[in-house]
Design an enzyme around this catalytic site. Structure first.
Site, PDB file in Angstrom:
ATOM      1  N   ASN A  10      25.788   8.235 -16.635  1.00  0.00           N
ATOM      2  CA  ASN A  10      27.101   7.640 -16.278  1.00  0.00           C
ATOM      3  C   ASN A  10      27.196   6.225 -15.702  1.00  0.00           C
ATOM      4  OD1 ASN A  10      29.530   7.244 -14.798  1.00  0.00           O
ATOM      5  ND2 ASN A  10      29.859   9.356 -14.892  1.00  0.00           N
ATOM      6  N   LYS A  13      28.820   5.687 -12.260  1.00  0.00           N
ATOM      7  CA  LYS A  13      28.060   6.330 -11.009  1.00  0.00           C
ATOM      8  C   LYS A  13      27.055   5.185 -10.854  1.00  0.00           C
ATOM      9  CE  LYS A  13      27.948  11.262 -11.603  1.00  0.00           C
ATOM     10  NZ  LYS A  13      27.155  12.289 -11.928  1.00  0.00           N
ATOM     11  N   ASP A  70      24.198  16.165  -8.170  1.00  0.00           N
ATOM     12  CA  ASP A  70      24.845  17.406  -8.897  1.00  0.00           C
ATOM     13  C   ASP A  70      26.034  17.386  -7.950  1.00  0.00           C
ATOM     14  OD1 ASP A  70      25.248  19.075 -10.853  1.00  0.00           O
ATOM     15  OD2 ASP A  70      24.622  20.769  -9.218  1.00  0.00           O
ATOM     16  N   SER A  71      27.362  17.814  -8.854  1.00  0.00           N
ATOM     17  CA  SER A  71      28.312  17.826  -7.928  1.00  0.00           C
ATOM     18  C   SER A  71      29.397  18.553  -8.655  1.00  0.00           C
ATOM     19  CB  SER A  71      29.199  16.403  -7.971  1.00  0.00           C
ATOM     20  OG  SER A  71      29.343  16.062  -9.316  1.00  0.00           O
ATOM     21  N   PHE A 153      38.226  10.962 -13.369  1.00  0.00           N
ATOM     22  CA  PHE A 153      37.860  11.969 -14.206  1.00  0.00           C
ATOM     23  C   PHE A 153      37.831  13.321 -13.876  1.00  0.00           C
ATOM     24  CE2 PHE A 153      33.781  13.107 -13.000  1.00  0.00           C
ATOM     25  CZ  PHE A 153      33.533  12.362 -11.721  1.00  0.00           C
ATOM     26  N   ASP A 156      40.176  15.607 -11.096  1.00  0.00           N
ATOM     27  CA  ASP A 156      40.971  14.507 -10.083  1.00  0.00           C
ATOM     28  C   ASP A 156      42.415  14.817 -10.433  1.00  0.00           C
ATOM     29  OD1 ASP A 156      39.022  13.242  -8.859  1.00  0.00           O
ATOM     30  OD2 ASP A 156      38.459  11.762 -10.495  1.00  0.00           O
ATOM     31  N   LYS A 176      39.277   5.522  -3.910  1.00  0.00           N
ATOM     32  CA  LYS A 176      38.474   6.788  -4.102  1.00  0.00           C
ATOM     33  C   LYS A 176      37.158   6.669  -3.727  1.00  0.00           C
ATOM     34  CE  LYS A 176      36.968  10.405  -7.272  1.00  0.00           C
ATOM     35  NZ  LYS A 176      36.336  10.617  -8.619  1.00  0.00           N
ATOM     36  N   ARG A 182      30.744  11.752  -3.341  1.00  0.00           N
ATOM     37  CA  ARG A 182      29.377  10.987  -3.750  1.00  0.00           C
ATOM     38  C   ARG A 182      28.972   9.885  -2.967  1.00  0.00           C
ATOM     39  NH1 ARG A 182      29.851  12.738  -8.537  1.00  0.00           N
ATOM     40  NH2 ARG A 182      31.978  11.505  -8.608  1.00  0.00           N
TER      41      ARG A 182
HETATM   42  P1  IMP Z   1      27.747  16.562 -12.725  1.00  0.00           P
HETATM   43  O1  IMP Z   1      27.498  16.356 -11.202  1.00  0.00           O
HETATM   44  O2  IMP Z   1      27.424  15.410 -13.604  1.00  0.00           O
HETATM   45  O3  IMP Z   1      26.857  17.774 -13.273  1.00  0.00           O
HETATM   46  O4  IMP Z   1      29.198  17.161 -12.888  1.00  0.00           O
HETATM   47  C1  IMP Z   1      29.877  17.952 -12.257  1.00  0.00           C
HETATM   48  C2  IMP Z   1      31.258  18.074 -12.788  1.00  0.00           C
HETATM   49  O5  IMP Z   1      31.952  18.182 -11.624  1.00  0.00           O
HETATM   50  C3  IMP Z   1      32.000  17.214 -13.475  1.00  0.00           C
HETATM   51  O6  IMP Z   1      31.844  17.299 -14.792  1.00  0.00           O
HETATM   52  C4  IMP Z   1      33.327  17.309 -12.873  1.00  0.00           C
HETATM   53  O7  IMP Z   1      33.900  18.281 -13.910  1.00  0.00           O
HETATM   54  C5  IMP Z   1      33.363  17.691 -11.631  1.00  0.00           C
HETATM   55  N1  IMP Z   1      33.277  16.667 -10.694  1.00  0.00           N
HETATM   56  C6  IMP Z   1      32.338  16.192  -9.900  1.00  0.00           C
HETATM   57  N2  IMP Z   1      32.768  15.122  -9.362  1.00  0.00           N
HETATM   58  C7  IMP Z   1      34.209  14.966  -9.616  1.00  0.00           C
HETATM   59  C8  IMP Z   1      35.025  13.981  -9.190  1.00  0.00           C
HETATM   60  O8  IMP Z   1      35.029  12.962  -8.416  1.00  0.00           O
HETATM   61  N3  IMP Z   1      36.237  14.118  -9.822  1.00  0.00           N
HETATM   62  C9  IMP Z   1      36.456  15.015 -10.682  1.00  0.00           C
HETATM   63  N4  IMP Z   1      35.862  15.899 -10.887  1.00  0.00           N
HETATM   64  C10 IMP Z   1      34.462  15.925 -10.446  1.00  0.00           C
END
Ligand code: IMP
Length: 201
Positions: A10, A13, A70-71, A153, A156, A176, A182
């Site tokens: 990404n 990021k 991871d989020s 994205f 949000d 944001k 993050r």
């Molecule tokens: P990953 O950390 O790239 O595996 O993604 C985790 C998923 O969590 C993302 O695809 C979003 O669906 C959601 N997500 C994580 N951070 C955000 C954010 O800042 N805004 C909106 N969705 C988020």
């Protein structure tokens, strides 16, 4: 200068990470810049396990300090779901407008005080010699009553932040980034790495 790989494809990021870590003695490389192409399966049950797995596997292959994140979104009324499954919730390729509409439907009659939710981000850093660190950042909010905003994205447009009176999709990227899960996790990781470097001097 020591090189560090941040394990993400990404571009948004990477830009945010380079800016936050710019005063550390580190050259931050994306996977592409490091010439590494590999997918790590995120099969852990916690954000920590997934971030550590990604960073460890790439550190092993690259021989360089590697960070991964991871989020996800935890919704109190859904017992913390979608959580670590946020990206895969209702199917990886399902458009977010459908995922968000579904969540609004599930919470249709749920009162404001029970709509609590948070975004969570865990950053892991793994050194080639095996030293490992994790840092967690969160932002508290609630699930909105309607989809609102065009920025950001994922979830949000339904994540409402009371202090701002807006969803995170209505905030500018700068607004944001100043309060995001993050950014908070990265700031914590930066302090851990700074201590690590001071210890080595
Ligand atoms: P990953 O950390 O790239 O595996 O993604 C985790 C998923 O969590 C993302 O695809 C979003 O669906 C959601 N997500 C994580 N951070 C955000 C954010 O800042 N805004 C909106 N969705 C988020």
């Amino acid at each position: 200068m020591q090189q560090m790989i941040f394990a993400t494809k990404n571009k948004g990021k990477i830009k945010e990470i380079k800016a936050i870590l710019s005063d550390l003695p580190l050259e931050v490389l994306s996977m592409e810049e490091a010439g590494i192409e590999m997918d790590v399966v995120e099969d852990g049950t916690t954000f920590e396990a997934n971030a550590l797995k990604k960073a460890s596997e790439i550190a092993k292959v690259s021989g360089k300090l590697t960070m991964a994140d991871d989020s996800g979104l935890e919704i109190d009324f859904l017992d913390g779901k979608p959580g670590v499954y946020s990206a895969r919730y209702l199917g990886e390729d399902t458009p977010y407008v459908e995922k968000n509409t579904h969540i609004l439907h599930l919470l249709k009659d749920v009162p404001k005080e029970k709509r609590g939710a948070r975004f969570v981000s865990v950053i892991a850093a793994v050194f080639p010699d095996g030293r490992k660190y994790t840092a967690r950042g969160t932002i508290e909010g609630s699930i909105a009553y309607e989809i609102k905003g065009e920025n950001g994205f994922g979830y949000d447009p339904i994540f409402f932040v009371a202090e701002k009176g807006k969803t995170t999709a209505e905030l500018s990227p700068q607004e944001k980034n100043a309060i995001s899960h993050r950014a908070k996790a990265l700031q914590k990781m930066k302090v851990l790495l700074q201590k690590e470097w001071e210890g080595q001097m």
